[in-house]
Design a protein around this motif. Structure first.
Motif, short mmCIF file in Angstrom:
data_model
loop_
_atom_site.label_atom_id
_atom_site.label_comp_id
_atom_site.label_asym_id
_atom_site.label_seq_id
_atom_site.Cartn_x
_atom_site.Cartn_y
_atom_site.Cartn_z
N ALA A 38 0.82 -1.21 0.00
CA ALA A 38 0.00 0.00 0.00
C ALA A 38 0.86 1.27 0.00
CB ALA A 38 -0.93 -0.01 1.21
N PHE A 39 1.95 1.25 0.78
CA PHE A 39 2.82 2.43 0.84
C PHE A 39 3.52 2.66 -0.49
CE2 PHE A 39 6.88 4.49 2.40
CZ PHE A 39 6.29 5.74 2.60
N ASP A 40 3.95 1.58 -1.13
CA ASP A 40 4.59 1.71 -2.45
C ASP A 40 3.62 2.29 -3.47
OD1 ASP A 40 7.00 0.42 -1.57
OD2 ASP A 40 5.90 -1.47 -1.63
N ILE A 41 2.39 1.83 -3.43
CA ILE A 41 1.37 2.33 -4.36
C ILE A 41 1.09 3.81 -4.10
CG2 ILE A 41 -1.08 2.14 -4.96
CD1 ILE A 41 -0.77 -0.90 -4.45
N LEU A 42 1.07 4.18 -2.83
CA LEU A 42 0.88 5.59 -2.48
C LEU A 42 2.00 6.44 -3.08
CD1 LEU A 42 -0.41 7.89 -0.77
CD2 LEU A 42 1.12 7.20 1.09
N LEU A 43 3.23 5.97 -2.97
CA LEU A 43 4.36 6.73 -3.51
C LEU A 43 4.30 6.83 -5.03
CD1 LEU A 43 7.21 5.23 -1.29
CD2 LEU A 43 6.31 7.56 -1.16
N ILE A 44 4.01 5.71 -5.69
CA ILE A 44 3.96 5.70 -7.16
C ILE A 44 2.85 6.62 -7.65
CG2 ILE A 44 3.48 4.27 -9.18
CD1 ILE A 44 4.81 1.94 -7.64
N GLY A 45 1.66 6.49 -7.06
CA GLY A 45 0.54 7.33 -7.50
C GLY A 45 0.76 8.80 -7.24
N THR A 46 1.38 9.12 -6.10
CA THR A 46 1.64 10.52 -5.78
C THR A 46 2.70 11.11 -6.71
OG1 THR A 46 1.09 10.10 -3.45
CG2 THR A 46 2.29 12.12 -3.94
N ALA A 47 3.76 10.35 -6.97
CA ALA A 47 4.80 10.83 -7.88
C ALA A 47 4.24 11.03 -9.28
CB ALA A 47 5.97 9.84 -7.91
N ALA A 48 3.41 10.11 -9.74
CA ALA A 48 2.80 10.25 -11.06
C ALA A 48 1.84 11.43 -11.10
CB ALA A 48 2.08 8.96 -11.45
N GLY A 49 1.07 11.61 -10.03
CA GLY A 49 0.17 12.75 -9.95
C GLY A 49 0.90 14.08 -9.96
N LEU A 50 2.02 14.14 -9.24
CA LEU A 50 2.83 15.36 -9.24
C LEU A 50 3.41 15.62 -10.62
CD1 LEU A 50 4.65 14.91 -5.82
CD2 LEU A 50 3.04 16.74 -6.42
N THR A 51 3.78 14.55 -11.34
CA THR A 51 4.27 14.71 -12.70
C THR A 51 3.21 15.36 -13.58
OG1 THR A 51 5.69 12.75 -12.50
CG2 THR A 51 5.16 13.50 -14.72
N LEU A 52 2.00 14.84 -13.54
CA LEU A 52 0.91 15.38 -14.34
C LEU A 52 0.57 16.80 -13.93
CD1 LEU A 52 -1.31 15.02 -16.45
CD2 LEU A 52 -2.71 13.90 -14.69
N LEU A 53 0.65 17.10 -12.65
CA LEU A 53 0.32 18.43 -12.15
C LEU A 53 1.39 19.45 -12.49
CD1 LEU A 53 -1.69 20.12 -10.45
CD2 LEU A 53 -0.37 19.46 -8.42
N THR A 54 2.61 18.98 -12.75
CA THR A 54 3.73 19.90 -12.98
C THR A 54 3.97 20.16 -14.46
OG1 THR A 54 4.79 19.13 -10.95
CG2 THR A 54 6.18 20.30 -12.53
N LYS A 55 3.99 19.12 -15.27
CA LYS A 55 4.25 19.30 -16.70
C LYS A 55 3.82 18.04 -17.44
CE LYS A 55 7.43 22.23 -19.06
NZ LYS A 55 8.58 23.08 -18.81
N ALA A 56 2.91 18.19 -18.39
CA ALA A 56 2.34 17.03 -19.05
C ALA A 56 3.38 16.23 -19.83
CB ALA A 56 1.21 17.45 -19.98
N THR A 57 4.46 16.89 -20.32
CA THR A 57 5.47 16.16 -21.08
C THR A 57 6.13 15.08 -20.24
OG1 THR A 57 7.00 17.95 -20.55
CG2 THR A 57 5.99 17.99 -22.73
N GLY A 58 6.22 15.28 -18.93
CA GLY A 58 6.81 14.26 -18.07
C GLY A 58 6.03 12.97 -18.09
N LEU A 59 4.73 13.06 -18.41
CA LEU A 59 3.91 11.86 -18.44
C LEU A 59 4.24 10.98 -19.64
CD1 LEU A 59 1.77 11.07 -16.38
CD2 LEU A 59 0.01 11.77 -18.00
N LEU A 60 4.96 11.52 -20.62
CA LEU A 60 5.38 10.71 -21.76
C LEU A 60 6.28 9.57 -21.31
CD1 LEU A 60 6.23 13.54 -24.33
CD2 LEU A 60 4.07 12.30 -24.05
N ALA A 61 7.08 9.81 -20.28
CA ALA A 61 7.92 8.75 -19.71
C ALA A 61 7.23 8.09 -18.53
CB ALA A 61 9.27 9.33 -19.27
#
Length: 620
Positions: free
Chosen positions: A248-271
């Motif tokens: 659960a903690f790993d999933i929290l970290l992955i989802g939060t990091a991905a969410g921050l990527t999307l919130l910061t710059k959409a190009t980061g979501l390409l990777a």
């Protein structure tokens, strides 16, 4: 007050320390948790119209008391035997550590002394923070610079906390500096996850930390290092989940990091999107249907973080990616193989450009010639940012354009060679697909080198592994060592002489006044801005209207007129009506699309000086 977030971060890092004592992982976990919480706090306080200093200070103090209390009671403590670790390093490894530390210490000096003076920050990154502070929330407002609203605000949410806590922008540059350090830590950890030893990890860290674009961005208020950090966090967290089921903690970290990527710059979501797909497949393989809830949770966390802003953009522009003209200026409109190839070659030429002019000219001429053979116009608006022309001089150490030939070549070679190695081919394949997706979706632009920083960080571990494995191959070792040395020298030169913040030479942060540094990109603007601001301030105006062009510098007005309410008299947003001149005490105009009088009442008198004008409300 800046100490409070720092201590909170350290307390969270202590609580996130893994049982094996991995300090890098603890710091990266803390960065994601604190960053995610900070962004969620902005949205929550905004919903209550409570983005005010007493409330924000209270939130941070409570966060410190809670996390600090748990950290003190926790049995986990970071063990730093620096002397033993230093003694275990070979001489060349110690040299790499010293070089990295020296570069970041010099960056810290620049970051602390220099005021924010990035071009884009003057236009849209920083003005929107002032609007948020002024209105107490992050709701949209009338403006002619729609990039203030449509561009993802993740990095600015973090800056907003510093702005409210400190009352100014003196600490702004530290966000990107911290992101640069975090990107180095994440990249080096990825090298270790891929099987690299100490030397491979240090080479990886040196490649990232000495790249000219990285050391220049690390003292700015751009957003490219922030998104690079979040992408690297997604990478290192998902790699942990390729061979073991994520908790659960790993999933929290992955989802939060991905969410921050999307919130910061959409190009980061390409990777990040590719990494999430690989992780999801691995989880389904390991746990079958039991891996589905984890993938759903990651998506939910991404929506929790980025959803509110995407809804604001959707409601305003009928598209979550913003207005059509902004989308089309960045995204490729042609996707046929010939157009994609020419786009890729131009991106590569701009990224790998060297100071050797004849070589650059020959390569650019070859690309243009090939484009003609393939029937592709290399200056076409379908594949080129509007009103720009290829080629572009990119090698000088400027934060918006500087090339990365040494580090770039090492990364590309490492990614190519390790594509055929069993233990690294999956990661290398993800890197190459991310590169391909980038050149398929993003047009060539003169400042594109800063947009690919996340790809550099993602690919650096492959270069580190390849270089560290060259022991015994004399020619290859000398060649790569020489390339790395050139890259490090370029990074050092960028810190010393980079623009628009430099340690030595004309415009040095030590010899140039704070206000002069703010206008150092276009010093001709400064006297006109000061002239108009002095007149408005002397009039006692409390509410000032602003009329400006699409790429005008708005932020200096907030610096020159502190405590004044500033509102735009223009609006490109349907449903957001700007105030009229009758509601204002003064109006400032800078390169407006119409004459300043267009926005004023007939009784107002306009005073002009070059491209700047002001008008004061007539005395009743």
């Amino acid at each position: 007050m800046i100490v409070v977030p720092l201590l909170t971060f350290l307390a969270v890092a202590c609580l996130c320390l893994p049982r094996d004592g991995g300090i890098r992982l603890a710091l990266l976990r803390a960065a994601v948790i604190v960053g995610g919480a900070a962004c969620l706090a902005v949205e929550a306080l905004s919903a209550a119209h409570a983005l005010h200093r007493p409330v924000v200070i209270t939130c941070w103090v409570l966060a410190l008391l809670i996390t600090g209390g748990f950290a003190v009671r926790s049995s986990r403590r970071p063990v730093l035997d620096l002397r033993a670790r230093w003694a275990s390093l070979a001489a060349v490894e110690r040299l790499m550590v010293a070089v990295l530390a020296g570069l970041f210490l010099l960056d810290l000096v620049v970051a602390l002394i220099a005021p924010p003076n990035n071009f884009d920050s003057q236009t849209y990154h920083l003005p929107k923070i002032e609007h948020w502070v002024q209105q107490g929330d992050v709701s949209f407002y009338p403006t002619v610079i729609d990039r203030q609203l449509a561009m993802a605000p993740g990095a600015e949410f973090l800056l907003l906390h510093l702005r409210v806590l400190t009352g100014g922008d003196g600490a702004y540059n530290l966000i990107q500096l911290a992101a640069g350090v975090g990107a180095v830590l994440a990249a080096s950890r990825i090298a270790g996850q891929l099987g690299g030893g100490t030397r491979a990890q240090l080479v990886t860290a040196l490649i990232v930390g000495s790249t000219p674009m990285v050391v220049l961005q690390a003292t700015s208020t751009q957003t490219d290092l922030v998104v690079a950090l979040w992408v690297a966090c997604v990478a290192t967290f998902t790699l942990d989940g390729l061979h073991a089921r994520s908790g659960a903690f790993d999933i929290l970290l992955i989802g939060t990091a991905a969410g921050l990527t999307l919130l910061t710059k959409a190009t980061g979501l390409l990777a990040a999107g590719l990494l999430l797909a690989v992780w999801t497949v691995a989880q389904l393989r390991l746990a079958r249907w039991r891996g589905v809830p984890g993938a759903v949770a990651v998506g939910a966390l991404m929506l929790l973080l980025a959803g509110p802003n995407l809804l604001r953009v959707q409601d305003t522009y009928d598209n979550p990616l913003g207005p059509a003209h902004l989308r089309e200026s960045i995204s490729m409109q042609r996707h046929d193989p010939a157009a994609v190839l020419i786009n890729a070659l131009r991106v590569a030429e701009t990224a790998l450009q060297t100071p050797v002019g004849p070589v650059n000219d020959a390569i650019a001429a070859g690309i243009i010639g090939l484009a003609g053979v393939l029937g592709v116009d290399p200056q076409s608006r379908d594949i080129t940012y509007w009103n720009e022309e290829f080629p572009y001089l990119s090698w000088p150490p400027d934060e918006d354009r500087v090339s990365l030939p040494a580090q770039g070549v090492l990364v590309l070679l490492g990614a190519l060679l390790l594509l055929f190695r069993k233990d690294t081919r999956l990661y290398a394949a993800v890197f190459w697909v991310a590169v391909l997706v980038y050149v398929v979706t993003v047009k060539w632009q003169p400042w594109g080198n800063r947009l690919i920083v996340f790809l550099l960080v993602l690919g650096a571990p492959l270069a580190g592994l390849w270089i560290a494995g060259l022991t015994g191959r004399r020619i290859a070792t000398w060649a790569t060592t020489g390339a790395l040395a050139v890259g490090v020298a370029a990074g050092g030169f960028a810190v010393a002489y980079g623009w628009p913040r430099r340690l030595v030479g004309h415009g040095s942060v030590f010899t140039t006044s704070q206000l002069d540094q703010r206008f150092i990109r276009e010093p001709g603007r400064q006297r006109d801005y000061e002239w108009a601001a002095d007149a408005v301030r002397a009039s006692g105006a409390r509410r000032v209207g602003l009329v400006q062009g699409y790429n005008t510098w708005e932020y200096p007005w907030w610096i020159l007129l502190p405590g004044t309410r500033i509102d735009s008299l223009q609006s490109l947003q349907p449903g957001l009506t700007p105030p009229g001149a009758a509601e204002l005490d003064a109006v400032l105009c800078v390169k407006p699309p119409h004459d300043c009088e267009f926005y004023l009442l007939p009784t107002w008198t306009v005073h002009r000086r070059n491209d700047v004008a002001y008008a004061l409300a007539p005395l009743s």
